[in-house]
Write a protein that holds these residues in place. Structure first.
Motif, PDB file in Angstrom:
ATOM      1  N   GLY A   1      52.529  34.134  40.958  1.00 21.71           N
ATOM      2  CA  GLY A   1      51.238  33.727  40.398  1.00 21.71           C
ATOM      3  C   GLY A   1      50.581  32.537  41.079  1.00 21.71           C
ATOM      4  O   GLY A   1      49.617  31.978  40.562  1.00 21.71           O
ATOM      5  N   ALA A   2      51.097  32.130  42.239  1.00 23.49           N
ATOM      6  CA  ALA A   2      50.545  30.940  42.908  1.00 23.49           C
ATOM      7  C   ALA A   2      49.130  31.202  43.425  1.00 23.49           C
ATOM      8  O   ALA A   2      48.297  30.294  43.483  1.00 23.49           O
ATOM      9  N   GLY A   3      48.892  32.460  43.775  1.00 22.38           N
ATOM     10  CA  GLY A   3      47.562  32.801  44.290  1.00 22.38           C
ATOM     11  C   GLY A   3      47.607  33.380  45.699  1.00 22.38           C
ATOM     12  O   GLY A   3      46.585  33.395  46.400  1.00 22.38           O
ATOM     13  N   LYS A   4      48.773  33.870  46.128  1.00 20.87           N
ATOM     14  CA  LYS A   4      48.906  34.399  47.500  1.00 20.87           C
ATOM     15  C   LYS A   4      47.948  35.565  47.751  1.00 20.87           C
ATOM     16  O   LYS A   4      47.132  35.526  48.677  1.00 20.87           O
ATOM     17  N   THR A   5      48.056  36.578  46.898  1.00 13.79           N
ATOM     18  CA  THR A   5      47.276  37.796  47.123  1.00 13.79           C
ATOM     19  C   THR A   5      45.774  37.505  47.071  1.00 13.79           C
ATOM     20  O   THR A   5      45.011  37.920  47.953  1.00 13.79           O
ATOM     21  N   THR A   6      45.377  36.757  46.044  1.00 13.90           N
ATOM     22  CA  THR A   6      43.962  36.414  45.898  1.00 13.90           C
ATOM     23  C   THR A   6      43.456  35.670  47.130  1.00 13.90           C
ATOM     24  O   THR A   6      42.354  35.928  47.632  1.00 13.90           O
TER      25      THR A   6
ATOM     26  N   LYS B   1      40.440  35.942  49.951  1.00 14.87           N
ATOM     27  CA  LYS B   1      39.463  34.858  50.125  1.00 14.87           C
ATOM     28  C   LYS B   1      39.411  34.373  51.574  1.00 14.87           C
ATOM     29  O   LYS B   1      38.344  34.191  52.153  1.00 14.87           O
TER      30      LYS B   1
ATOM     31  N   ARG C   1      56.889  43.404  43.260  1.00 14.18           N
ATOM     32  CA  ARG C   1      56.075  43.539  42.047  1.00 14.18           C
ATOM     33  C   ARG C   1      55.362  44.891  42.074  1.00 14.18           C
ATOM     34  O   ARG C   1      54.680  45.215  43.055  1.00 14.18           O
TER      35      ARG C   1
ATOM     36  N   GLN D   1      46.786  45.593  43.767  1.00  9.87           N
ATOM     37  CA  GLN D   1      45.993  44.354  43.651  1.00  9.87           C
ATOM     38  C   GLN D   1      45.461  43.923  45.023  1.00  9.87           C
ATOM     39  O   GLN D   1      44.279  43.595  45.147  1.00  9.87           O
TER      40      GLN D   1
ATOM     41  N   ARG E   1      43.297  27.249  42.367  1.00 10.64           N
ATOM     42  CA  ARG E   1      42.951  26.906  40.982  1.00 10.64           C
ATOM     43  C   ARG E   1      42.605  25.425  40.790  1.00 10.64           C
ATOM     44  O   ARG E   1      42.910  24.836  39.763  1.00 10.64           O
TER      45      ARG E   1
ATOM     46  N   ASP F   1      39.809  24.484  40.296  1.00  9.99           N
ATOM     47  CA  ASP F   1      38.724  24.488  39.313  1.00  9.99           C
ATOM     48  C   ASP F   1      39.240  24.403  37.877  1.00  9.99           C
ATOM     49  O   ASP F   1      38.542  23.934  36.999  1.00  9.99           O
TER      50      ASP F   1
ATOM     51  N   GLY G   1      37.847  28.734  42.362  1.00 13.10           N
ATOM     52  CA  GLY G   1      37.322  29.699  41.393  1.00 13.10           C
ATOM     53  C   GLY G   1      37.929  31.059  41.639  1.00 13.10           C
ATOM     54  O   GLY G   1      38.648  31.260  42.626  1.00 13.10           O
ATOM     55  N   GLU G   2      37.637  31.984  40.752  1.00 15.21           N
ATOM     56  CA  GLU G   2      38.259  33.305  40.883  1.00 15.21           C
ATOM     57  C   GLU G   2      37.531  34.215  41.861  1.00 15.21           C
ATOM     58  O   GLU G   2      38.091  35.195  42.335  1.00 15.21           O
TER      59      GLU G   2
HETATM   60  N1  LIG Z   1      40.354  29.973  38.563  1.00 13.82           N
HETATM   61  C1  LIG Z   1      41.013  30.323  39.664  1.00 13.82           C
HETATM   62  N2  LIG Z   1      41.900  31.315  39.619  1.00 13.82           N
HETATM   63  C2  LIG Z   1      42.550  31.666  40.751  1.00 13.82           C
HETATM   64  C3  LIG Z   1      42.317  30.989  41.973  1.00 13.82           C
HETATM   65  N3  LIG Z   1      43.116  31.533  42.915  1.00 13.82           N
HETATM   66  C4  LIG Z   1      43.833  32.513  42.278  1.00 13.82           C
HETATM   67  N4  LIG Z   1      43.485  32.578  40.985  1.00 13.82           N
HETATM   68  C5  LIG Z   1      44.037  33.475  39.951  1.00 13.82           C
HETATM   69  O1  LIG Z   1      45.431  33.257  39.858  1.00 13.82           O
HETATM   70  C6  LIG Z   1      46.099  34.432  39.446  1.00 13.82           C
HETATM   71  C7  LIG Z   1      47.306  34.711  40.320  1.00 13.82           C
HETATM   72  O2  LIG Z   1      46.893  35.015  41.622  1.00 13.82           O
HETATM   73  P1  LIG Z   1      47.640  35.994  42.598  1.00 13.82           P
HETATM   74  O3  LIG Z   1      46.858  36.033  43.851  1.00 13.82           O
HETATM   75  O4  LIG Z   1      47.938  37.286  41.939  1.00 13.82           O
HETATM   76  O5  LIG Z   1      49.007  35.211  42.835  1.00 13.82           O
HETATM   77  P2  LIG Z   1      50.245  35.653  43.706  1.00 13.82           P
HETATM   78  O6  LIG Z   1      50.790  34.423  44.327  1.00 13.82           O
HETATM   79  O7  LIG Z   1      49.896  36.746  44.612  1.00 13.82           O
HETATM   80  O8  LIG Z   1      51.259  36.138  42.572  1.00 13.82           O
HETATM   81  P3  LIG Z   1      52.514  37.128  42.722  1.00 13.82           P
HETATM   82  O9  LIG Z   1      52.068  38.273  43.555  1.00 13.82           O
HETATM   83  O10 LIG Z   1      52.852  37.505  41.338  1.00 13.82           O
HETATM   84  O11 LIG Z   1      53.623  36.367  43.335  1.00 13.82           O
HETATM   85  C8  LIG Z   1      45.040  35.532  39.499  1.00 13.82           C
HETATM   86  O12 LIG Z   1      44.632  35.819  38.189  1.00 13.82           O
HETATM   87  C9  LIG Z   1      43.901  34.934  40.289  1.00 13.82           C
HETATM   88  O13 LIG Z   1      42.644  35.422  39.887  1.00 13.82           O
HETATM   89  C10 LIG Z   1      41.359  29.921  41.992  1.00 13.82           C
HETATM   90  O14 LIG Z   1      41.103  29.249  42.996  1.00 13.82           O
HETATM   91  N5  LIG Z   1      40.739  29.632  40.814  1.00 13.82           N
END
Ligand SMILES: Nc1nc2c(ncn2[C@@H]2O[C@H](COP(=O)(O)OP(=O)(O)OP(=O)(O)O)[C@@H](O)[C@H]2O)c(=O)[nH]1
Ligand SMILES: [Mg+2]
Length: 457
Positions: A108-113, A117, A138, A144, A244, A246, A271-272
């Motif tokens: 959930g750190a935000g790797k995929t997102t 970006k 996962r 995703q 995150r 924001d 932001g998201e």
């Molecule tokens: N508000 C906000 N949310 C963010 C930001 N970056 C990521 N998110 C949210 O954080 C959550 C987790 O992001 P992922 O990209 O799924 O994280 P991950 O590291 O890939 O997680 P895993 O695949 O489970 O290991 C998602 O709901 C994103 O929308 C950001 O800069 N701001």
């Protein structure tokens, strides 16, 4: 804007330094206290805060530096020290003509997102970007990544059936060669454990990434230091993306913690949405926090808010216990140069807080009134200016001044009333107390009430 609370406190601090007539220990203590509180709220390491505020105090109390020099040095110090704890002078992420970046981090750190970006960010800047999904742990990871990349309009290579990341990579190797920026998504864990380290190393042996970027969510605050250090030791990461920013006030802690562990932060997520990512550069970031394009323009503002002669004069007047309409006019003049009523209020030590509570429309009304008062004062004789009390009950004189200045007798009376109130305030305070911003509470309320227009002029 991210960290807006910290930003607004810093801006207020700098403005108070710029506007201060007496930059003494009490005022300095109060500014330092505000800055400390805001940094603590931003989750910055207490030791860093202590060091920073000690430096501010030491310089602030240095008797050898005076007036505008001290103000300039203080503002420069605050600017530079905050910049340093955020990582100091930093370089942008350098990409080679062909670059592979591996994204590493916990669940959930935000790797995929952030793959999407950053892909979007570089694609807009002319790079031929693609992503590849190697998170086979996962279940929904591939879907995703696909969805996110679709939003970013970058091609994405996934395999929803294969469970071996190395095989997935091998099967797309030729396709990936066609791109000059390849972003590699990997699986997370609850914490950094041996299994994750082994998996990342195994993948990287295959991928041969040019850069390993650690993705950290800002809400971990200063514990980012432990994470960054551990990941650095175990996987020699090249930099950090903090996401995150924001959604938390703790981002300051995450940023400064990375700086402490010498892990450069290259991007911050704000932001998201797909475009809500920014390159991170401590200098630009602190300039924005302080509300200025750069240090030079910030100092310019501090300089223009400072009128040394005026400050000296008021100081002397206060010491003598005198305050005439000329002093009021002087303040109005300075206020006009600064451009707004709230500046006048913040120039009177201890009044900054009252100004913040006055609505803008009310301030504008007051500004208009101030300009009328200024012309009224210029229609008075020297004697009247020095002894405004002599005008009381002198209807014909008041009428003359009103006529001469194109205002009304009601306004002249309002001016005299305001003057009386300010004088009362000055007289009630001893100069040291006033200088330190310790204005009698009741008096402050009285003035704030008047300024709010509750007392009709
Ligand atoms: N508000 C906000 N949310 C963010 C930001 N970056 C990521 N998110 C949210 O954080 C959550 C987790 O992001 P992922 O990209 O799924 O994280 P991950 O590291 O890939 O997680 P895993 O695949 O489970 O290991 C998602 O709901 C994103 O929308 C950001 O800069 N701001
Ligand atoms: Mg993911």
């Amino acid at each position: 804007m991210v960290l807006d609370k910290l930003g607004s406190t810093l801006r207020k601090g700098v403005t108070r330094i710029g506007n201060a007539i007496f930059l003494d220990k009490k005022l300095l203590d109060s500014i330092v206290k505000d800055i400390q509180k805001a940094l603590i709220e931003a989750d910055v390491d207490i030791e860093l805060i202590f060091e920073l505020t000690q430096k501010i105090k030491k310089l602030g109390l240095d008797e050898n530096i005076k007036g505008i020099d001290k103000k300039e040095q203080l503002v420069t110090l605050i600017h530079d020290e905050i910049m340093n704890i955020l990582g100091g002078e930093a370089k942008e992420l350098q990409l080679k003509k062909k670059t592979k970046i591996m994204f590493i981090g916990l669940y959930g750190a935000g790797k995929t997102t952030n793959i999407a970006k950053i892909g979007f960010y570089y694609a807009k800047r002319g790079r031929k970007v693609c992503a590849i999904g190697l998170d086979t742990d996962r279940p929904a990871a591939m879907d995703q990544l696909e969805q996110m990349c679709e939003k970013a309009k970058i091609p994405c290579f996934v395999d929803k059936k294969e469970k071996d990341p190395l095989k997935i990579y091998e099967s797309y190797k030729k396709d990936l060669d066609k791109y000059d920026l390849v972003l590699v998504d990997t699986a997370g864990r609850d914490g950094l454990n041996k299994e994750l380290i082994a998996q990342i190393e195994k993948i990287d042996k295959k991928v041969k990434a040019d850069l390993r970027l650690l993705v950290l969510p800002a809400d971990v605050g200063q514990t980012a230091k432990t994470q960054a250090t551990e990941f650095q030791k175990a996987l020699s990461i090249d930099g950090v993306i903090i996401t995150r920013m924001d959604g938390t006030s703790k981002g300051g802690g995450a940023l400064t913690a990375c700086a402490e562990s010498k892990a450069p932060v290259y991007f911050i997520g704000v932001g998201e949405q797909i475009h809500e990512i920014e390159t991170f550069n401590p200098r630009n970031f602190v300039n924005r926090l302080l509300g200025m394009g750069d240090l030079a323009s910030l100092l310019e503002k501090v300089k223009s808010a400072t009128d040394e002669k005026q400050a000296k004069r008021i100081e002397e007047r206060l010491k003598e216990g005198k305050f005439t309409l000329r002093d009021l006019a002087g303040q109005l003049e300075q206020m006009n140069q600064l451009g707004s009523m709230d500046k006048l209020l913040s120039m009177v030590p201890g009044m900054g807080g009252a100004a913040a509570k006055i609505p803008k429309s009310e301030l504008e009304k007051q500004e208009k009134k101030m300009s009328q008062w200024k012309s009224a004062i210029s229609s008075m004789t020297e004697y009247e200016i020095e002894n405004p009390e002599s005008l009381e009950k002198q209807t014909s004189r008041i009428a003359r001044i009103a006529k001469g200045s194109g205002t009304t007798t009601t306004e002249i009376r309002a001016l005299l009333k305001q003057y009386k109130l300010l004088k009362e305030m000055m007289n009630m305070q001893n100069p040291e107390k006033l200088a330190s911003g310790q204005i009698d509470k009741k008096m402050m309320q009285k003035i704030a009430k008047q300024m709010k227009g509750k007392v009709k002029f």
